[in-house]
Scaffold this active site. Sequence first.
Site, mmCIF file in Angstrom:
data_model
loop_
_atom_site.group_PDB
_atom_site.id
_atom_site.type_symbol
_atom_site.label_atom_id
_atom_site.label_comp_id
_atom_site.label_asym_id
_atom_site.label_seq_id
_atom_site.Cartn_x
_atom_site.Cartn_y
_atom_site.Cartn_z
ATOM 1 N N TYR A 1 62.325 80.087 70.258
ATOM 2 C CA TYR A 1 61.003 80.243 69.628
ATOM 3 C C TYR A 1 60.551 81.704 69.679
ATOM 4 O O TYR A 1 60.091 82.261 68.675
ATOM 5 C CB TYR A 1 59.997 79.331 70.337
ATOM 6 C CG TYR A 1 58.634 79.273 69.661
ATOM 7 C CD1 TYR A 1 58.426 78.463 68.552
ATOM 8 C CD2 TYR A 1 57.561 80.028 70.136
ATOM 9 C CE1 TYR A 1 57.183 78.408 67.931
ATOM 10 C CE2 TYR A 1 56.313 79.977 69.521
ATOM 11 C CZ TYR A 1 56.125 79.161 68.423
ATOM 12 O OH TYR A 1 54.892 79.112 67.807
ATOM 13 N N ASN B 1 53.639 79.264 56.983
ATOM 14 C CA ASN B 1 53.084 78.747 58.241
ATOM 15 C C ASN B 1 53.997 77.742 58.935
ATOM 16 O O ASN B 1 53.943 77.615 60.159
ATOM 17 C CB ASN B 1 51.720 78.105 57.920
ATOM 18 C CG ASN B 1 51.258 77.162 59.002
ATOM 19 O OD1 ASN B 1 50.771 77.586 60.042
ATOM 20 N ND2 ASN B 1 51.440 75.850 58.777
ATOM 21 N N ILE C 1 46.495 77.153 69.991
ATOM 22 C CA ILE C 1 45.575 76.553 69.023
ATOM 23 C C ILE C 1 45.709 75.035 69.108
ATOM 24 O O ILE C 1 46.834 74.511 69.175
ATOM 25 C CB ILE C 1 45.904 77.029 67.581
ATOM 26 C CG1 ILE C 1 46.030 78.567 67.507
ATOM 27 C CG2 ILE C 1 44.873 76.502 66.593
ATOM 28 C CD1 ILE C 1 44.774 79.359 67.831
ATOM 29 N N THR D 1 46.328 71.931 67.966
ATOM 30 C CA THR D 1 46.937 71.277 66.790
ATOM 31 C C THR D 1 47.852 70.150 67.285
ATOM 32 O O THR D 1 48.148 70.058 68.486
ATOM 33 C CB THR D 1 47.818 72.277 66.019
ATOM 34 O OG1 THR D 1 48.938 72.622 66.863
ATOM 35 C CG2 THR D 1 47.059 73.527 65.619
HETATM 36 P P1 NDP Z 1 51.882 71.419 63.578
HETATM 37 O O1 NDP Z 1 53.159 70.814 64.074
HETATM 38 O O2 NDP Z 1 50.611 70.868 64.032
HETATM 39 O O3 NDP Z 1 51.942 71.480 61.981
HETATM 40 C C1 NDP Z 1 53.055 72.094 61.361
HETATM 41 C C2 NDP Z 1 53.420 71.379 60.094
HETATM 42 O O4 NDP Z 1 54.605 72.046 59.569
HETATM 43 C C3 NDP Z 1 53.802 69.923 60.325
HETATM 44 O O5 NDP Z 1 53.318 69.104 59.283
HETATM 45 C C4 NDP Z 1 55.317 69.990 60.328
HETATM 46 O O6 NDP Z 1 55.959 68.776 60.000
HETATM 47 C C5 NDP Z 1 55.564 71.033 59.278
HETATM 48 N N1 NDP Z 1 56.940 71.525 59.333
HETATM 49 C C6 NDP Z 1 57.675 71.760 60.447
HETATM 50 N N2 NDP Z 1 58.928 72.113 60.095
HETATM 51 C C7 NDP Z 1 58.974 72.064 58.746
HETATM 52 C C8 NDP Z 1 59.997 72.295 57.797
HETATM 53 N N3 NDP Z 1 61.257 72.597 58.156
HETATM 54 N N4 NDP Z 1 59.713 72.168 56.486
HETATM 55 C C9 NDP Z 1 58.473 71.835 56.081
HETATM 56 N N5 NDP Z 1 57.464 71.561 56.930
HETATM 57 C C10 NDP Z 1 57.709 71.687 58.258
HETATM 58 O O7 NDP Z 1 51.967 72.986 63.971
HETATM 59 P P2 NDP Z 1 50.802 74.078 64.163
HETATM 60 O O8 NDP Z 1 49.771 73.915 63.128
HETATM 61 O O9 NDP Z 1 50.460 74.137 65.583
HETATM 62 O O10 NDP Z 1 51.676 75.386 63.870
HETATM 63 C C11 NDP Z 1 51.697 76.036 62.609
HETATM 64 C C12 NDP Z 1 52.322 77.408 62.802
HETATM 65 O O11 NDP Z 1 51.555 78.128 63.754
HETATM 66 C C13 NDP Z 1 53.743 77.370 63.350
HETATM 67 O O12 NDP Z 1 54.492 78.386 62.717
HETATM 68 C C14 NDP Z 1 53.563 77.668 64.818
HETATM 69 O O13 NDP Z 1 54.702 78.242 65.389
HETATM 70 C C15 NDP Z 1 52.406 78.632 64.757
HETATM 71 N N6 NDP Z 1 51.664 78.759 66.008
HETATM 72 C C16 NDP Z 1 51.028 77.676 66.559
HETATM 73 C C17 NDP Z 1 50.336 77.824 67.748
HETATM 74 C C18 NDP Z 1 49.631 76.690 68.423
HETATM 75 O O14 NDP Z 1 49.190 76.861 69.576
HETATM 76 N N7 NDP Z 1 49.451 75.541 67.784
HETATM 77 C C19 NDP Z 1 50.258 79.130 68.426
HETATM 78 C C20 NDP Z 1 50.914 80.191 67.732
HETATM 79 C C21 NDP Z 1 51.605 80.012 66.569
HETATM 80 P P3 NDP Z 1 56.563 67.876 61.215
HETATM 81 O O15 NDP Z 1 55.367 67.220 61.833
HETATM 82 O O16 NDP Z 1 57.480 66.947 60.520
HETATM 83 O O17 NDP Z 1 57.272 68.818 62.152
#
Ligand code: NDP
Length: 268
Positions: free
Chosen positions: A153, A88, A186, A188
């Site tokens: 992206y 994720n 979403i 978030t």
């Molecule tokens: P958030 O930024 O809210 O949460 C993502 C988490 O992943 C954060 O804790 C972040 O840490 C961590 N993370 C990022 N990069 C890394 C890394 N290199 N190693 C380990 N942890 C990492 O994101 P979302 O919950 O919104 O998104 C989750 C997934 O869903 C993503 O893949 C996103 O592309 C996808 N998505 C989200 C959408 C949305 O509208 N929210 C829509 C469609 C897809 P840190 O805060 O340090 O970056």
Amino acid sequence: MSIRFDRKVAVITGAAMGIGGATARKFAELGASVALLDRDTAELEKTATALGKNARAYTCDVSKGEQVEHAITSAARDFGGIDVLVSNAGIQRYGTAASTSEETWDEVLETNLKGFFLASKYALPHLLARGGGAIVAVGSVQSIAALGNAAAYVASKHGVLGLTRALALDYARQNVRVNCVLPGAIDTPMLRWAASLDPDPQHVLESCDRMHALGRMGRPEEVANAIAFLASDWASFVTGAALLVDGGMMVPAGGMGFQESGTGARAK
Ligand code: NDP
């Protein structure tokens, strides 16, 4: 049959918050032991602690092979194996091909796509040791369509769907199912951050609501429900699939704006 993960172990990346945090809660609620991977140690510890004794935190950057291998090996050792991987972790960066720096391109691709590859690479031997399992990747509607000014992206998320299909094919005969969810917008921390880049964040959030046929953004737990379904025995004949969890965003030809603009399509 019910969606339960008793005696199963799920590894979830990007599990500190957002969709990953909701997914960790969902799997724990459904009986799984959960290994939470994220680079944000403070938030990760908070999320894991709130889930109780069947959850553990493993700090790791998913774009770094050694760290991913170490975190996944530790999780398998601590819990006695791995049955489910939810890939994720992801980041959003904006830019066209011309305005995106090489550094940003690499950052996005290494996190969103290479991170999925690395987590799969190191989790698969553990899934196979259990006789099979499930992988669910978090793609995006941008795995099958493009939004403007998001070249890296969009490319990374198209890649996530491609890798989902490649893994599904390569491991089907070994009883590993690999699927992908494609969320719309979403609510978030990532989405709030993206909205904050605009001088009028509230306007962006309202536009996000209107992009979906259902008239609202999704909630992280709504994506977590779809992930749990795909990882469960209820999806036993589903592999290589891309499941839209987008409130109907991809349904209207020309987008919701066109539907609402007073054309004949609007008349009922
Ligand atoms: P958030 O930024 O809210 O949460 C993502 C988490 O992943 C954060 O804790 C972040 O840490 C961590 N993370 C990022 N990069 C890394 C890394 N290199 N190693 C380990 N942890 C990492 O994101 P979302 O919950 O919104 O998104 C989750 C997934 O869903 C993503 O893949 C996103 O592309 C996808 N998505 C989200 C959408 C949305 O509208 N929210 C829509 C469609 C897809 P840190 O805060 O340090 O970056």
